[in-house]
Design a protein around this motif. Structure first.
Motif, PDB file in Angstrom:
ATOM      1  N   SER A 107       0.832  -1.204   0.000  1.00 32.08           N
ATOM      2  CA  SER A 107       0.000   0.000   0.000  1.00 32.08           C
ATOM      3  C   SER A 107       0.870   1.259   0.000  1.00 32.08           C
ATOM      4  O   SER A 107       2.040   1.221   0.391  1.00 32.08           O
ATOM      5  CB  SER A 107      -0.906   0.009   1.235  1.00 32.08           C
ATOM      6  OG  SER A 107      -0.118   0.185   2.405  1.00 32.08           O
ATOM      7  N   GLN A 108       0.296   2.350  -0.447  1.00 35.15           N
ATOM      8  CA  GLN A 108       1.047   3.604  -0.534  1.00 35.15           C
ATOM      9  C   GLN A 108       1.610   4.018   0.824  1.00 35.15           C
ATOM     10  O   GLN A 108       2.696   4.584   0.908  1.00 35.15           O
ATOM     11  CB  GLN A 108       0.152   4.724  -1.088  1.00 35.15           C
ATOM     12  CG  GLN A 108       0.902   5.991  -1.469  1.00 35.15           C
ATOM     13  CD  GLN A 108       1.986   5.734  -2.508  1.00 35.15           C
ATOM     14  OE1 GLN A 108       1.775   5.007  -3.466  1.00 35.15           O
ATOM     15  NE2 GLN A 108       3.162   6.309  -2.293  1.00 35.15           N
ATOM     16  N   GLU A 109       0.880   3.707   1.893  1.00 34.80           N
ATOM     17  CA  GLU A 109       1.347   4.074   3.234  1.00 34.80           C
ATOM     18  C   GLU A 109       2.623   3.332   3.615  1.00 34.80           C
ATOM     19  O   GLU A 109       3.444   3.845   4.391  1.00 34.80           O
ATOM     20  CB  GLU A 109       0.260   3.768   4.274  1.00 34.80           C
ATOM     21  CG  GLU A 109      -0.954   4.689   4.193  1.00 34.80           C
ATOM     22  CD  GLU A 109      -1.918   4.303   3.069  1.00 34.80           C
ATOM     23  OE1 GLU A 109      -2.871   5.060   2.847  1.00 34.80           O
ATOM     24  OE2 GLU A 109      -1.692   3.261   2.407  1.00 34.80           O
ATOM     25  N   THR A 162      -2.568  -9.981  -4.255  1.00 33.60           N
ATOM     26  CA  THR A 162      -1.894  -9.020  -3.368  1.00 33.60           C
ATOM     27  C   THR A 162      -1.360  -9.714  -2.115  1.00 33.60           C
ATOM     28  O   THR A 162      -0.299  -9.346  -1.601  1.00 33.60           O
ATOM     29  CB  THR A 162      -2.838  -7.868  -2.957  1.00 33.60           C
ATOM     30  OG1 THR A 162      -3.930  -8.379  -2.188  1.00 33.60           O
ATOM     31  CG2 THR A 162      -3.365  -7.123  -4.177  1.00 33.60           C
TER      32      THR A 162
END
Length: 297
Positions: A107-109, A162
């Motif tokens: 995830s981007q975080e 994922t």
């Protein structure tokens, strides 16, 4: 699906769009000798690459290193690294190739902390995935799972992919190197790409060693050292081989003839083209053309 003549730009960056309809990734089953060149030519891409050999053996070159990968083994090739592959000892090598956008790994975080430092690391061009090590086997099994998921597309397969990617990445960063960033190494990588880009833009013209060296902002001797260390050849030998690669597509066109092709790809002598082609491809250009016409290629 196999891409037998994937497109690369003048800097060797692969232009194939590595994504399915909904996922920024793609998976291919590749038979090396079926590529138009008989091997997978030198290229690079922004995506990370995961490889699983399912038959035979292959010799991969990643940046300056050459490594043999056998049936059941695999590779992680980092973003931006030059790489190529050859069948070893005519083994009929087949491998699953998974190309993944780094932004899709986590995830981007989490990307900034757990992905970006690793894809920028100059000490991590590749990792050998070996089934004899638990983390390696887990990663190889996950590559195979992703391949099956993309083929079968069961319900919620995107989420399952994922999960497998997260498992692979966790294995890699736990068992790989601590990331290091060496500005000198990064500069070397950029210089060789600039020189290759210049060759690919001007291969049909007369090329001198000074021209190639200038593209990399290097002296002639340093330019030769770069090519010898990274590509295991000389700059002008690379030019000759690249011209021969470009001639393969032209020779498969029904209306082409050997002399026209020779001049189109930068040779100023048909006899020299024939001689160099025979050395590289083990057949004459005319014999190569006839064999492709006979097979309807």
């Amino acid at each position: 699906m196999q891409i037998k003549n994937f497109k690369i730009d003048r800097s060797l960056k692969e232009l194939t769009e590595h994504r399915t309809v909904v996922l920024p990734m793609a998976c291919y089953e590749t038979t090396i000798h079926q590529n138009i060149h008989g091997y997978i030519p030198l290229h690079w891409h922004e995506e990370i690459q995961l490889v699983l050999i399912v038959k035979g053996e292959a010799v991969f070159q990643i940046n300056e290193d050459r490594i043999t990968i056998r049936d059941g083994e695999g590779l992680f090739i980092n973003s931006g690294c030059l790489h190529m592959a050859e069948d070893k000892d005519q083994s009929g090598c087949v491998y699953i190739c998974l190309n993944v956008s780094p932004h899709f790994v986590l995830s981007q975080e989490l990307y900034t902390t757990f992905v970006y430092p690793y894809i920028q690391a100059t000490n991590l061009p590749y990792l050998h995935l070996h089934p004899g090590e638990p983390w390696g086997k887990n990663s190889l099994d996950a590559i195979l799972s992703i391949h099956r998921l993309l083929q079968q597309k069961p319900s919620f397969y995107e989420i399952s992919i994922t999960v497998q990617l997260t498992l692979i990445w966790q294995n890699l960063i736990r068992n790989g190197f601590q990331p290091e960033y060496d500005r000198t190494e990064m500069q070397k990588s950029q210089r060789i790409k600039h020189m290759l880009q210049w060759i690919h833009a001007h291969y049909a013209e007369k090329i001198k060693l000074e021209d190639i060296a200038r593209a990399g902002q290097l002296s002639r001797s340093e330019c030769c050292r770069y090519f010898k260390r990274i590509l295991k050849t000389t700059p002008l030998s690379y030019v000759t081989e690249y011209r021969i690669q470009k001639s393969l597509v032209l020779l498969q066109q029904a209306e082409s003839n050997v002399t026209e092709v020779a001049y189109k790809v930068g040779f100023n002598s048909t006899s020299y083209f024939i001689d160099q082609f025979r050395k590289s491809m083990k057949v004459t250009p005319l014999a190569y053309k006839k064999s492709k016409m006979d097979h309807g290629s």
